[in-house]
Design a protein around this motif. Structure first.
Motif, PDB file in Angstrom:
ATOM      1  N   LEU A 189       0.842  -1.190   0.000  1.00 40.89           N
ATOM      2  CA  LEU A 189       0.000   0.000   0.000  1.00 40.89           C
ATOM      3  C   LEU A 189       0.886   1.252   0.000  1.00 40.89           C
ATOM      4  O   LEU A 189       1.910   1.288   0.672  1.00 40.89           O
ATOM      5  CB  LEU A 189      -0.887  -0.009   1.242  1.00 40.89           C
ATOM      6  CG  LEU A 189      -2.076   0.950   1.271  1.00 40.89           C
ATOM      7  CD1 LEU A 189      -3.103   0.557   0.225  1.00 40.89           C
ATOM      8  CD2 LEU A 189      -2.718   0.931   2.665  1.00 40.89           C
ATOM      9  N   SER A 190       0.462   2.266  -0.768  1.00 41.29           N
ATOM     10  CA  SER A 190       1.258   3.497  -0.835  1.00 41.29           C
ATOM     11  C   SER A 190       0.384   4.710  -0.520  1.00 41.29           C
ATOM     12  O   SER A 190      -0.843   4.625  -0.485  1.00 41.29           O
ATOM     13  CB  SER A 190       1.862   3.662  -2.239  1.00 41.29           C
ATOM     14  OG  SER A 190       0.842   3.999  -3.176  1.00 41.29           O
ATOM     15  N   ARG A 191       1.033   5.858  -0.312  1.00 43.03           N
ATOM     16  CA  ARG A 191       0.306   7.096  -0.041  1.00 43.03           C
ATOM     17  C   ARG A 191      -0.596   7.480  -1.206  1.00 43.03           C
ATOM     18  O   ARG A 191      -1.690   8.008  -1.020  1.00 43.03           O
ATOM     19  CB  ARG A 191       1.296   8.234   0.256  1.00 43.03           C
ATOM     20  CG  ARG A 191       1.867   8.185   1.654  1.00 43.03           C
ATOM     21  CD  ARG A 191       2.877   9.299   1.894  1.00 43.03           C
ATOM     22  NE  ARG A 191       3.209   9.413   3.295  1.00 43.03           N
ATOM     23  CZ  ARG A 191       4.061   8.602   3.933  1.00 43.03           C
ATOM     24  NH1 ARG A 191       4.652   7.621   3.261  1.00 43.03           N
ATOM     25  NH2 ARG A 191       4.312   8.766   5.213  1.00 43.03           N
ATOM     26  N   LYS A 192      -0.135   7.238  -2.423  1.00 45.90           N
ATOM     27  CA  LYS A 192      -0.939   7.577  -3.594  1.00 45.90           C
ATOM     28  C   LYS A 192      -2.234   6.772  -3.628  1.00 45.90           C
ATOM     29  O   LYS A 192      -3.279   7.262  -4.062  1.00 45.90           O
ATOM     30  CB  LYS A 192      -0.135   7.362  -4.888  1.00 45.90           C
ATOM     31  CG  LYS A 192       0.871   8.459  -5.180  1.00 45.90           C
ATOM     32  CD  LYS A 192       1.429   8.341  -6.578  1.00 45.90           C
ATOM     33  CE  LYS A 192       2.307   9.536  -6.922  1.00 45.90           C
ATOM     34  NZ  LYS A 192       1.537  10.790  -6.990  1.00 45.90           N
ATOM     35  N   HIS A 193      -2.170   5.517  -3.178  1.00 41.84           N
ATOM     36  CA  HIS A 193      -3.382   4.699  -3.147  1.00 41.84           C
ATOM     37  C   HIS A 193      -4.451   5.341  -2.269  1.00 41.84           C
ATOM     38  O   HIS A 193      -5.649   5.167  -2.495  1.00 41.84           O
ATOM     39  CB  HIS A 193      -3.068   3.302  -2.587  1.00 41.84           C
ATOM     40  CG  HIS A 193      -2.307   2.428  -3.538  1.00 41.84           C
ATOM     41  ND1 HIS A 193      -1.239   1.668  -3.159  1.00 41.84           N
ATOM     42  CD2 HIS A 193      -2.471   2.211  -4.868  1.00 41.84           C
ATOM     43  CE1 HIS A 193      -0.768   1.008  -4.201  1.00 41.84           C
ATOM     44  NE2 HIS A 193      -1.503   1.323  -5.251  1.00 41.84           N
ATOM     45  N   LEU A 194      -4.025   6.086  -1.242  1.00 37.91           N
ATOM     46  CA  LEU A 194      -4.967   6.615  -0.269  1.00 37.91           C
ATOM     47  C   LEU A 194      -5.622   7.919  -0.715  1.00 37.91           C
ATOM     48  O   LEU A 194      -6.623   8.333  -0.128  1.00 37.91           O
ATOM     49  CB  LEU A 194      -4.271   6.841   1.071  1.00 37.91           C
ATOM     50  CG  LEU A 194      -3.655   5.586   1.706  1.00 37.91           C
ATOM     51  CD1 LEU A 194      -3.112   5.913   3.084  1.00 37.91           C
ATOM     52  CD2 LEU A 194      -4.672   4.473   1.806  1.00 37.91           C
ATOM     53  N   ASP A 195      -5.079   8.570  -1.752  1.00 41.65           N
ATOM     54  CA  ASP A 195      -5.655   9.837  -2.202  1.00 41.65           C
ATOM     55  C   ASP A 195      -7.118   9.670  -2.591  1.00 41.65           C
ATOM     56  O   ASP A 195      -7.995  10.401  -2.121  1.00 41.65           O
ATOM     57  CB  ASP A 195      -4.854  10.396  -3.388  1.00 41.65           C
ATOM     58  CG  ASP A 195      -3.488  10.914  -2.959  1.00 41.65           C
ATOM     59  OD1 ASP A 195      -3.314  11.156  -1.750  1.00 41.65           O
ATOM     60  OD2 ASP A 195      -2.616  11.061  -3.829  1.00 41.65           O
TER      61      ASP A 195
ATOM     62  N   ARG B 225       7.056 -10.864   3.937  1.00 44.53           N
ATOM     63  CA  ARG B 225       6.121 -10.397   2.925  1.00 44.53           C
ATOM     64  C   ARG B 225       4.757 -10.078   3.548  1.00 44.53           C
ATOM     65  O   ARG B 225       4.515  -8.950   3.971  1.00 44.53           O
ATOM     66  CB  ARG B 225       5.997 -11.433   1.792  1.00 44.53           C
ATOM     67  CG  ARG B 225       7.282 -11.541   0.950  1.00 44.53           C
ATOM     68  CD  ARG B 225       7.102 -12.518  -0.193  1.00 44.53           C
ATOM     69  NE  ARG B 225       6.056 -12.110  -1.111  1.00 44.53           N
ATOM     70  CZ  ARG B 225       6.239 -11.220  -2.098  1.00 44.53           C
ATOM     71  NH1 ARG B 225       7.431 -10.655  -2.274  1.00 44.53           N
ATOM     72  NH2 ARG B 225       5.246 -10.897  -2.894  1.00 44.53           N
ATOM     73  N   GLY B 226       3.873 -11.064   3.622  1.00 46.00           N
ATOM     74  CA  GLY B 226       2.512 -10.795   4.079  1.00 46.00           C
ATOM     75  C   GLY B 226       2.424 -10.087   5.415  1.00 46.00           C
ATOM     76  O   GLY B 226       1.719  -9.078   5.566  1.00 46.00           O
ATOM     77  N   GLU B 227       3.157 -10.596   6.414  1.00 45.92           N
ATOM     78  CA  GLU B 227       3.090  -9.989   7.753  1.00 45.92           C
ATOM     79  C   GLU B 227       3.731  -8.607   7.762  1.00 45.92           C
ATOM     80  O   GLU B 227       3.231  -7.672   8.402  1.00 45.92           O
ATOM     81  CB  GLU B 227       3.761 -10.904   8.769  1.00 45.92           C
ATOM     82  CG  GLU B 227       3.009 -12.217   8.980  1.00 45.92           C
ATOM     83  CD  GLU B 227       3.715 -13.137   9.967  1.00 45.92           C
ATOM     84  OE1 GLU B 227       4.377 -12.625  10.891  1.00 45.92           O
ATOM     85  OE2 GLU B 227       3.612 -14.364   9.809  1.00 45.92           O
ATOM     86  N   SER B 228       4.840  -8.464   7.060  1.00 46.56           N
ATOM     87  CA  SER B 228       5.523  -7.168   6.989  1.00 46.56           C
ATOM     88  C   SER B 228       4.665  -6.147   6.243  1.00 46.56           C
ATOM     89  O   SER B 228       4.525  -4.998   6.683  1.00 46.56           O
ATOM     90  CB  SER B 228       6.872  -7.326   6.288  1.00 46.56           C
ATOM     91  OG  SER B 228       7.478  -6.071   6.072  1.00 46.56           O
ATOM     92  N   TYR B 229       4.062  -6.559   5.109  1.00 44.01           N
ATOM     93  CA  TYR B 229       3.226  -5.646   4.338  1.00 44.01           C
ATOM     94  C   TYR B 229       1.985  -5.235   5.141  1.00 44.01           C
ATOM     95  O   TYR B 229       1.514  -4.100   5.047  1.00 44.01           O
ATOM     96  CB  TYR B 229       2.788  -6.297   3.023  1.00 44.01           C
ATOM     97  CG  TYR B 229       3.917  -6.614   2.070  1.00 44.01           C
ATOM     98  CD1 TYR B 229       5.130  -5.935   2.146  1.00 44.01           C
ATOM     99  CD2 TYR B 229       3.778  -7.606   1.092  1.00 44.01           C
ATOM    100  CE1 TYR B 229       6.172  -6.228   1.281  1.00 44.01           C
ATOM    101  CE2 TYR B 229       4.806  -7.904   0.211  1.00 44.01           C
ATOM    102  CZ  TYR B 229       6.007  -7.218   0.311  1.00 44.01           C
ATOM    103  OH  TYR B 229       7.025  -7.506  -0.552  1.00 44.01           O
ATOM    104  N   THR B 230       1.435  -6.172   5.913  1.00 43.12           N
ATOM    105  CA  THR B 230       0.265  -5.856   6.742  1.00 43.12           C
ATOM    106  C   THR B 230       0.618  -4.791   7.777  1.00 43.12           C
ATOM    107  O   THR B 230      -0.120  -3.816   7.974  1.00 43.12           O
ATOM    108  CB  THR B 230      -0.255  -7.124   7.446  1.00 43.12           C
ATOM    109  OG1 THR B 230      -0.643  -8.087   6.465  1.00 43.12           O
ATOM    110  CG2 THR B 230      -1.452  -6.803   8.331  1.00 43.12           C
ATOM    111  N   ALA B 231       1.754  -4.957   8.454  1.00 40.46           N
ATOM    112  CA  ALA B 231       2.187  -3.985   9.469  1.00 40.46           C
ATOM    113  C   ALA B 231       2.405  -2.608   8.848  1.00 40.46           C
ATOM    114  O   ALA B 231       1.995  -1.584   9.418  1.00 40.46           O
ATOM    115  CB  ALA B 231       3.467  -4.476  10.146  1.00 40.46           C
ATOM    116  N   LYS B 232       3.022  -2.564   7.657  1.00 43.04           N
ATOM    117  CA  LYS B 232       3.269  -1.276   6.989  1.00 43.04           C
ATOM    118  C   LYS B 232       1.961  -0.622   6.557  1.00 43.04           C
ATOM    119  O   LYS B 232       1.804   0.603   6.653  1.00 43.04           O
ATOM    120  CB  LYS B 232       4.184  -1.485   5.786  1.00 43.04           C
ATOM    121  CG  LYS B 232       5.617  -1.841   6.163  1.00 43.04           C
ATOM    122  CD  LYS B 232       6.467  -2.125   4.930  1.00 43.04           C
ATOM    123  CE  LYS B 232       7.892  -2.512   5.320  1.00 43.04           C
ATOM    124  NZ  LYS B 232       8.710  -2.871   4.132  1.00 43.04           N
ATOM    125  N   ALA B 233       1.022  -1.437   6.087  1.00 35.64           N
ATOM    126  CA  ALA B 233      -0.279  -0.890   5.666  1.00 35.64           C
ATOM    127  C   ALA B 233      -1.013  -0.283   6.847  1.00 35.64           C
ATOM    128  O   ALA B 233      -1.624   0.793   6.743  1.00 35.64           O
ATOM    129  CB  ALA B 233      -1.121  -1.992   5.021  1.00 35.64           C
TER     130      ALA B 233
END
Length: 815
Positions: free
Chosen positions: A310-316, A337-345
């Motif tokens: 997920l990125s900041r642009k996605h949230l616009d 991957r999955g767990e790391s991406y979930t935490a970042k999101a």
């Protein structure tokens, strides 16, 4: 698509807020609650509050002039144009792909194609329509078999999706040429559809035209469109039908296992599938594009993010939608991957989409049922999937609790030091959460650690104190390092005394700012005890006012008025009445305008409640009587005796020392420890309170904030007098928005009352013709804000006898 369908598509895909954002108007829109923005009206009429105009997802309404409308009416009003012109403007600004259909009575394929970005969208839209047909014909047999057998998709559900069979590039271009080109078609359009390689100014080969072949060439027959948040196709995503991917040759090298490709220029800045759900309140976010397509066809509102990142642009675009709740379910493919991406999101959503409720399906919850929800569906079926989506999600903070726990868990148990580190991390994360989420996080953390580790509330407090000390030490070290650098520079410049002064001043400032209270955690039993100790809000002593208002403890109350409208007199009467109502508590009046002797004189006058010397006037005569220490007037002596008792017992004190707001906060805390509970502290008035900085706005912000902290710490009600600003002073009856030069007073206050003397707005001749006595007035006390009891807009009228400095309730007997 005909002209009418274009209108409906614009309504479906655009929100009023994003349209207004592009219009040449400045409405000062701000969020209110979760479903609207408020600001000034689009028609341009004046508004005292600046909040009469309410903007919802698909319409707006003004509560002042009663105008309302949708996206088209917004454009018509702001630009002064016709409906047709408004529609064309919306298409040019947001949906250029609809341009070819925007002709009254136009057919599905009108002549005169546009060029550029709009042409690309139109051509790809046609190719998608053609590809959906081919998928269920002989050409699409292999692709359809992959979707139904390998992925387990149901045929009837599949027909509701946008999966397509993508013809080979040459066939696709030939189809588009035949479909769109005739004798009237421009050479530019023909050339764009045909496509071809050309040398640019640097002699490099560049492809010009409709992009169809991907990075890995023309090797994929399964495809689907990627649409932006308005529904315009930005490109095609392609998927290999072989489970292990395909082998392709690129630049003379063989590349194996290629599973994905896309047409050049495909923009993925918006969440995949979001265009369908801009007016939905709840969405599921997954990692796989095919998953989102198919789940959408099942009736499960689903969006996707490529590779789970997920990125900041996605949230616009998400912020411009109506989405209020988002459930994240990324792949169960490991910590990296999955767990790391979930935490970042989670962290990105907390930072960039603060009004959004975020839940998480922990990747590990998928277990052996599959690495993602798509595999779960194939293995368990639709009914099990829907049940899982109901049961599995947890609030993000509970997911974080489990993540921290997993990080620290060790076989054979944890050492004392490891437990301390674990608890410190829990405390650090928990204290970063907002109110209710913080409480729920710590409640769950306390329950888990108590059962698994035997941790007590005292252990949490110890961890909190340890964390506080460590953070404090880090801040102090940073501060001292900077001071040492600056002092060394001064020393090298030959100014050792200045270097020493800098160090002394800096160390003292660091101590003052850094030293503070550690985090204090609590149990549910502590909360219940708080409830039992919590005291009721204070009554005012005016029966008619008490029907609508209570003075809340431990927070700020503001009493605002125009100059000379009776604000100070009302506050003094209120302080006296409350001191009488609560004999076990102390009430303090901090005066920044008048000395205490003058105010005590006014108190005696209002306590007597009648004229004692009509020829001279009460205040003037009382000053003479008290100065000469006379004792020959029984009424005055009885009032003096009552006041003496109030003062000597500590029930009422007037303080006229001009304390700064920095000094006032610890003083209020000290007053709490003098042996009597503090009922309320009155400050007359906030604009006069001195403090750090010369700018009045900064002083007001500082005073309001510091006194609110004092109220929280002492449990006393803090009552602040305030003048309305210049705009409010010019109005017949000021509003909440006219309170001050800074919004901090209103934001910090739980209760705001206005004092208005209408007789100040009329001339002497008008007063005489009304028959009103020159010394008697009516004061209107109006509720402008009240957090806990509501009743905003309610008002009462009190009688004000100016010579006596007495304000009474006409519904009750005088004092």
């Amino acid at each position: 698509m005909d002209y009418k369908q274009v209108t409906e598509e614009l309504k479906r895909s655009l929100t009023v807020a994003e349209v207004i954002e592009k219009l040449p108007v400045s409405l000062g829109l701000k969020p209110r609650g979760t479903d609207r923005l408020v600001g000034n009206c689009i028609t341009g009429h004046s508004s005292s509050s600046g909040t009469c105009f309410h903007v919802f997802s698909d319409y707006y309404h003004c509560k002042s002039c009663f105008t309302s409308g949708d996206i088209f009416q917004a454009v018509i009003t702001a630009k002064g144009c016709s409906f047709a012109e408004a529609k064309s403007w919306l298409i040019d600004e947001f949906r250029t792909d609809l341009a070819r259909y925007n002709k009254g009575g136009g057919s599905e394929t009108p002549k005169g194609l546009p060029t550029g970005y709009a042409l690309k969208g139109i051509l790809l839209e046609e190719l998608v329509n053609r590809g959906k047909q081919l998928l269920y014909q002989e050409e699409g047999k292999e692709v359809l078999e992959y979707l139904t057998k390998s992925r387990g998709y149901e045929l009837e559900t599949l027909k509701k999706t946008e999966f397509i069979y993508l013809p080979p590039e040459e066939e696709a271009r030939a189809y588009l040429l035949e479909k769109f080109c005739d004798t009237d078609t421009s050479e530019e359009v023909r050339k764009y559809i045909k496509g071809g390689w050309e040398r640019d100014g640097n002699g490099k080969n560049q492809f010009k035209g409709l992009p169809l072949a991907g990075f890995y060439g023309d090797n994929f027959r399964l495809a689907f469109p990627y649409r932006n948040s308005y529904g315009t196709i930005t490109g095609l995503l392609k998927r290999a039908t072989a489970p292990t991917g395909v082998s392709v040759t690129r630049n003379g090298k063989e590349v194996n296992g290629v599973r994905w490709d896309s047409t050049p220029g495909t923009s993925k800045e918006d969440l995949f599938n979001l265009y369908r759900y801009r007016k939905e309140e709840e969405l599921l976010l997954v990692e796989g594009y095919p998953d989102a397509l198919y789940f959408a066809a099942l009736g499960i509102p689903t969006v996707a993010v490529g590779q789970g990142q997920l990125s900041r642009k996605h949230l616009d675009a998400l912020r411009h939608s109506s989405v209020k709740r988002l459930t994240i379910s990324l792949d169960n493919d490991g910590k990296d991957r999955g767990e790391s991406y979930t935490a970042k999101a989670i962290e990105l959503l907390r930072e960039q989409a603060k009004g959004l409720t975020v839940n998480v399906i922990p990747p590990k919850e998928l277990g052996e049922a599959g690495k993602d929800l798509d595999e779960f569906y194939r293995n368990q079926g639709e009914e099990a999937l829907r049940a899982f989506l109901e049961e599995a999600p947890v609030p993000f903070y509970l997911y974080k609790l489990q993540e921290i726990t997993d990080k620290h868990e060790r076989e054979g148990g944890l050492s004392h030091k490891q437990v301390s580190n674990y608890l410190e991390e829990l405390v650090e994360y928990g204290t970063s959460l907002p109110g209710m989420e913080k409480g729920r996080f710590f409640k769950a953390a306390e329950e888990y650690t108590k059962g698994a580790l035997g941790v007590t509330g005292a252990d949490f407090i110890e961890a909190a104190n340890s964390l506080h000390e460590r953070k404090e030490g880090e801040q102090l070290q940073t501060k001292l390092s900077r001071l040492q650098t600056e002092a060394k520079k001064l020393q090298e410049e030959g100014s050792p005394l200045e270097a020493l002064e800098l160090l002394e001043k800096g160390v003292e400032e660091a101590r003052r700012k850094i030293v503070g209270k550690p985090v204090e955690l609590h149990s549910w039993e502590d909360i219940i005890e708080d409830f039992t100790r919590e005291e009721d809000a204070l009554t005012t002593g005016y029966a008619s006012l008490d029907k609508w208002v209570r003075i809340p403890r431990a927070v700020n109350t503001v009493i605002a008025g125009k100059p000379s409208h009776g604000k100070t007199t009302f506050m003094l009467n209120l302080c006296y009445r409350m001191a009488k109502e609560y004999p076990g508590e102390s009430f303090f009046y901090f005066s920044y305008e008048e000395p205490r002797a003058k105010l005590y004189t006014k108190l005696i006058s209002l306590m007597i409640a009648e004229q004692v010397n009509p020829s001279q006037g009460n205040l003037e005569y009382l000053r003479y009587y008290l100065r000469e220490q006379r004792k020959d007037n029984d009424k005055i002596e009885r009032a003096k005796k009552k006041l003496e008792e109030l003062v000597d017992t500590g029930r009422l004190q007037i303080l006229s020392t001009p304390y700064t707001y920095e000094e006032a906060r610890p003083i209020i805390t000290q007053l709490k420890g003098l042996g009597r509970p503090v009922g309320a502290c009155f400050f007359d008035y906030i604009q006069k309170i001195p403090g750090e900085g010369k700018d009045i706005r900064n002083r007001i912000v500082g005073a309001s904030g510091e006194l609110l902290k004092a109220a929280n710490e002492s449990g006393a009600a803090v009552v602040l007098g305030s003048q309305f600003n210049r705009a409010g002073a010019d109005k017949k009856e000021p509003q909440l928005s006219d309170l001050n030069e800074s919004s901090s007073i209103e934001q910090d206050a739980s209760l705001v009352l206005s004092v208005h003397n209408f007789s100040m707005d009329i001339t002497e001749d008008e007063r005489e013709s009304s028959g009103q006595a020159p010394e008697e007035y009516e004061l209107k006390i109006k509720v402008l804000k009240q957090r806990e009891r509501g009743n905003v807009g309610r008002s009462v009228t009190l009688d004000f006898n100016a010579p006596l400095q007495l304000i009474t309730d006409p519904t009750e007997d005088n004092l």
